[in-house]
Design a protein around this motif. Sequence first.
Motif, short mmCIF file in Angstrom:
data_model
loop_
_atom_site.label_atom_id
_atom_site.label_comp_id
_atom_site.label_asym_id
_atom_site.label_seq_id
_atom_site.Cartn_x
_atom_site.Cartn_y
_atom_site.Cartn_z
N LYS A 259 0.82 -1.22 0.00
CA LYS A 259 0.00 0.00 0.00
C LYS A 259 0.84 1.25 0.00
O LYS A 259 0.37 2.33 -0.39
CB LYS A 259 -0.94 -0.01 1.21
N PRO A 262 3.57 3.13 -5.25
CA PRO A 262 2.71 3.63 -6.34
C PRO A 262 1.93 2.52 -7.02
O PRO A 262 0.88 2.74 -7.60
CB PRO A 262 3.71 4.28 -7.31
N TRP A 264 0.13 0.34 -5.76
CA TRP A 264 -1.20 0.18 -5.18
C TRP A 264 -2.23 1.04 -5.90
O TRP A 264 -3.37 0.62 -6.12
CB TRP A 264 -1.17 0.51 -3.69
N GLN A 265 -1.85 2.27 -6.27
CA GLN A 265 -2.76 3.15 -6.99
C GLN A 265 -3.10 2.59 -8.36
O GLN A 265 -4.24 2.70 -8.83
CB GLN A 265 -2.15 4.55 -7.12
N ILE A 266 -2.11 1.96 -9.01
CA ILE A 266 -2.37 1.34 -10.32
C ILE A 266 -3.37 0.20 -10.17
O ILE A 266 -4.35 0.09 -10.91
CB ILE A 266 -1.06 0.84 -10.94
N SER A 268 -5.51 -0.27 -7.77
CA SER A 268 -6.82 0.25 -7.37
C SER A 268 -7.58 0.78 -8.57
O SER A 268 -8.80 0.59 -8.68
CB SER A 268 -6.64 1.35 -6.32
N THR A 269 -6.88 1.46 -9.47
CA THR A 269 -7.53 1.99 -10.67
C THR A 269 -8.04 0.86 -11.56
O THR A 269 -9.16 0.90 -12.07
CB THR A 269 -6.54 2.87 -11.46
N GLU A 272 -11.14 -0.66 -10.06
CA GLU A 272 -12.32 0.19 -10.25
C GLU A 272 -12.92 -0.01 -11.64
O GLU A 272 -14.13 -0.16 -11.80
CB GLU A 272 -11.95 1.65 -10.05
N LYS A 279 -14.45 5.44 -12.91
CA LYS A 279 -13.23 5.89 -12.24
C LYS A 279 -13.62 6.94 -11.21
O LYS A 279 -14.37 7.87 -11.50
CB LYS A 279 -12.24 6.51 -13.24
N ARG A 280 -13.10 6.77 -9.99
CA ARG A 280 -13.40 7.74 -8.95
C ARG A 280 -12.52 8.97 -9.13
O ARG A 280 -11.29 8.87 -9.21
CB ARG A 280 -13.18 7.14 -7.57
#
Length: 706
Positions: A259, A262, A264-266, A268-269, A272, A279-280
């Motif tokens: 977490k 970076p 983790w952001q990929i 998470s996207t 989604e 996409k949030r």
Amino acid sequence: FLKPAKGFLLGHQNDSAVIDSNSRFKLGVYIHESISKIYFKQPNFKKEIIKAVQSSGFETNETNFISGLLRNVDIYDNTIDIMERDFVSPIANGALLSYRYLLFDTLYTETGDSIFGIKVIPRNKYERLFKGVIYIESGNWAVKKVDLTMNESPNVNFIENIRIRQEFEKYEDFWLPKVQDVEVDFKNKEEKIGLIGRTVNFFDNYVLNQPYPDNHYTGEILKVEEDALNKDSTYWQIHRLSQLEQSDKLAYDFIKEIKALPLWQILSTIQEFVSTGKKRVWKLDIGPYLRTISWNPIEGIRLQLGVYSNANYFPKRWYFGTHLAYGFTDKKWKYDVEVRYKIRYSPRIEVGISRTDEVEQTGFRNYELDGTGFLNSALMRVPLYKLNYYVDNTLRLRADIFRGLSANFFIRNKELTFQPEFPFAFRLADGTVKYNQYRYTEIGASFRISFRENYTLQKGERIYTGSKYPTFYVDMSWAVKNFLGSEINYHSLALTITDKMKSGKLGWLNYTLTLGKIWGTIPFPSLYIFKGSQSYVMDPNGYYIEALTSLVGSRNRSALYDGVGFNLMYFYEFMADQYVTFATDYHAEGFLFNRIPGVRWIISKLKWKEVFTYRLGYGTLTEANIAMNDMRQFVPTDVLNHEKFLEVKAPDRQPYMEAGVGIENILKFIRFDLVWRLNYHNPVAPERLRNFYYNFGFRVYVGIAL
């Protein structure tokens, strides 16, 4: 993706806690723990109250869904449902047809009863069966323990192995579960990190013969207490029935490290997009991305952008959503705005208001939700020239009345406008002729009725988990003339019954039957229009994973159910004021392929499965409705001979029928069907296809099949 965590993995490459016998990492990337109090009353009343819960990693609808698929395993059922696939239980009625048994051990209890150790051996390695051992107590022939794994070569996607371990203990006069451990090893390539799903349930502190009243079991079967997410580490150390394994502890540490990267952001996207199609951005959901661009002859290229409130950031009682679209050929803006408020959260009572200015394919319920988008446009075999515009203002009240009964009440004012490519006219009762436009106001109610069906709550929405009994839908509406500008009078009633029937190794069959009638003399767009198709896409009856689509898909804000589509019928080909439709799909799950010598070995590798379909539609029109919609009275002669002209007719000589045979599970997600039109041959096709009368067709469908 895991390269940034290479240091952590290398640091534990020799740790027996996370390395299995095949030298593969077995490290959790999602752990979910909960402590529950469970109530049960015969014959099948059940309620679970979650006292404490904590998670690591992705806490998504998909992971919760998979957890549910692994959790409800009952060795006493004739068929054991794991990952939406039925396995024949070794103690099922008629199990001797599927299994051989070998007595290999006998144990003795303090009471003098015997416990028989029995080896379970599948008769056919290609069927969905288990192998392993079961222990039976001789006093009342109860199951004491099971340790089973999946058969050698069943036709199951994505799964390398399944292991079920269960233990039962005797409390007073009852044998009750003590441990239920289900593990699914998903397939992975050699030397790659695999995926394992596992759920372990420990049962303790049984309290028997202290019954609760029936109303204790009404409402949701799963309830999470308000402070369930706020338990500290001390609480968990005290209340866990089984302490964390070393691999679980390492998994928590691993997720904390991931977490912080970076990566983790990929991830998470990606999650989604896969789960919601959106996409949030800030506190909003933008999308769905598959409907961003589409095209048709009327609008030309259509661009669309949707913005929706995210329940994690907005007050849970409120919801709003809107989309804006523009067509570059008709040069028109379209939009939709909706606001909903939950008067009561559980059971839900929700009021909503919406305004829509859009384009639609009449007869295709929820065309904007299900009929637009890039893929739908690309796979359309006959362009949609006969779209119409509409403005819809709706006030809606949705209520979960009690378990198994939900309702949708609405008042709708709708105005339809037909574009020049689609001329339209009809005569009102007072003799006035209306051209290309009319308005009506209807008051309606829809009911969904099920029996002994369980459900869970997700953000105030009931997620139904299926029932052994059919589900019923009742739809009724009344259009009132002169009320809010309404120009017509009618009332309608429709009853739908639908069910998914499982038959173990024989596969499963689903069907949908609808009976309906409309009273009144009305323009054809308000009649029942049989749902045709001008696409290369198969319109299946039902879905591969119904529960998953309800969890991660966009919910329909209407309770209306329209499960029958005709794959070789053109839009507007048939309509009626009283009608019956029937559809059934039989999924044999490889049962026939596995019995063809010389073929079953190949099929077992390809994992193809056979599917058979049948559709029927019958209806009639009153003389008054035929006369009202006979446009030869109003449309110029030069139009009558043009393909734009629409003839109003019903399939009343005999039922319209089509049948098909197909292969599904091609590459695990493609279904390919051959469909035949059994009667009403050589339909009138648009001019460009006049030489290609479609009495048969090839259809494709894409959907994940477990």
